[in-house]
Motif scaffolding. Sequence first.
Motif, PDB file in Angstrom:
ATOM      1  N   CYS A 198      -1.360  -3.427  -7.768  1.00  0.00           N
ATOM      2  CA  CYS A 198      -0.942  -4.538  -6.897  1.00  0.00           C
ATOM      3  C   CYS A 198       0.537  -4.880  -7.011  1.00  0.00           C
ATOM      4  O   CYS A 198       1.052  -5.694  -6.245  1.00  0.00           O
ATOM      5  CB  CYS A 198      -1.777  -5.789  -7.200  1.00  0.00           C
ATOM      6  SG  CYS A 198      -1.469  -6.473  -8.834  1.00  0.00           S
ATOM      7  N   CYS A 234      -2.277  -4.935 -14.174  1.00  0.00           N
ATOM      8  CA  CYS A 234      -2.372  -6.368 -14.460  1.00  0.00           C
ATOM      9  C   CYS A 234      -3.741  -6.625 -15.093  1.00  0.00           C
ATOM     10  O   CYS A 234      -4.614  -5.749 -15.099  1.00  0.00           O
ATOM     11  CB  CYS A 234      -2.196  -7.179 -13.179  1.00  0.00           C
ATOM     12  SG  CYS A 234      -3.585  -7.021 -12.044  1.00  0.00           S
ATOM     13  N   HIS A 237      -6.800  -5.876 -12.720  1.00  0.00           N
ATOM     14  CA  HIS A 237      -7.048  -4.468 -12.396  1.00  0.00           C
ATOM     15  C   HIS A 237      -7.368  -3.647 -13.634  1.00  0.00           C
ATOM     16  O   HIS A 237      -8.082  -2.646 -13.562  1.00  0.00           O
ATOM     17  CB  HIS A 237      -5.873  -3.921 -11.577  1.00  0.00           C
ATOM     18  CG  HIS A 237      -5.839  -4.511 -10.193  1.00  0.00           C
ATOM     19  ND1 HIS A 237      -4.719  -5.096  -9.648  1.00  0.00           N
ATOM     20  CD2 HIS A 237      -6.845  -4.671  -9.273  1.00  0.00           C
ATOM     21  CE1 HIS A 237      -5.021  -5.571  -8.432  1.00  0.00           C
ATOM     22  NE2 HIS A 237      -6.302  -5.324  -8.203  1.00  0.00           N
TER      23      HIS A 237
HETATM   24 ZN   LIG Z   1      -2.861  -5.589 -10.391  1.00  0.00          ZN
END
Ligand SMILES: [Zn+2]
Length: 304
Positions: A198, A234, A237
């Motif tokens: 992301c 992150c 994820h």
């Molecule tokens: Zn992420």
Amino acid sequence: MTTPDIPRTEAELRDALRTLNRSGLRGGGRAPHKPLLLLWLIDHRLAVSGTTETRYEEAAEPVGQLIAQHTERVSTPDGQRAALPFRLLEAELWQATDAFSAPLPEKAGHRLLLELGARGRLHPAVEELLGDRGVRDRMRTLLLAEVVGSGTGSTLEQSLRDALPPAEPRYRQVTQRIRDSRFARAVLPSYGNACAVCGFGGLLDGVPVGVEAAHVHAHAAGGPDVVQNGIALCGLHHALFDHGVLGLSEELTLMVSPLFVDGGGNGGGPVAGLHGVPVRQPSETALRIGAEYVGWHTEHVFRG
Ligand SMILES: [Zn+2]
């Protein structure tokens, strides 16, 4: 940054040791931290291994204890008191860095020094001077006097002899954190410190927060600590990847498990929409995720 004036002669070394920047103590005298670190380096590193190279993890306990024995009680725990001299010993004598030879952050304390795998070493030119027995004895005498003044030298000699490093690392968790930290510091910069899915990324005090280095072939299952087995993700994820909700195709696009029910509720939630999206990869081809690790994750983790 100016190049430090590294001592090349005994006289220059003596001057450097006499003019160490040391704060004053309440009861008079000056802080013994730096002379004690130097004495420990000479007695327990140079004399043993021929080099003063040491990891902070190894020096913290014995040097902290020495400092505690020669200063008033303070609120800092004994085992953490070596952080100051380790970071602040003069650059003309000593170089301290993190595990990847990068400068230590200003004001790094005990915990951060451990996490960064901090290490230090007296400059080779200084080690060479101290390699001469006569020079070493005279510098030891000078340092002992700096710590105790006259009269109590024998106590210090004894405590120096006792200041052996522990044979085993005492805190397994710390060792684990340092390993994780080294892996992260190898992987995260290749991804610009941002999630490969992301793009989330951020730094606090120069340290990435909320973005982690994930193993593709799980470390617990024998996956190696190499950049090609890592991916920056992150927290969200990372969790999805480790649970097999997210996987990687051979072309390094994302796969979403057909078993996953997206909590978004209206069909095209934020996770389902990731299917087929390419993950961001390091610009340097050699650092990209290895096919063997992707294969392992697809076979053992991904819920296809
Ligand atoms: Zn992420």
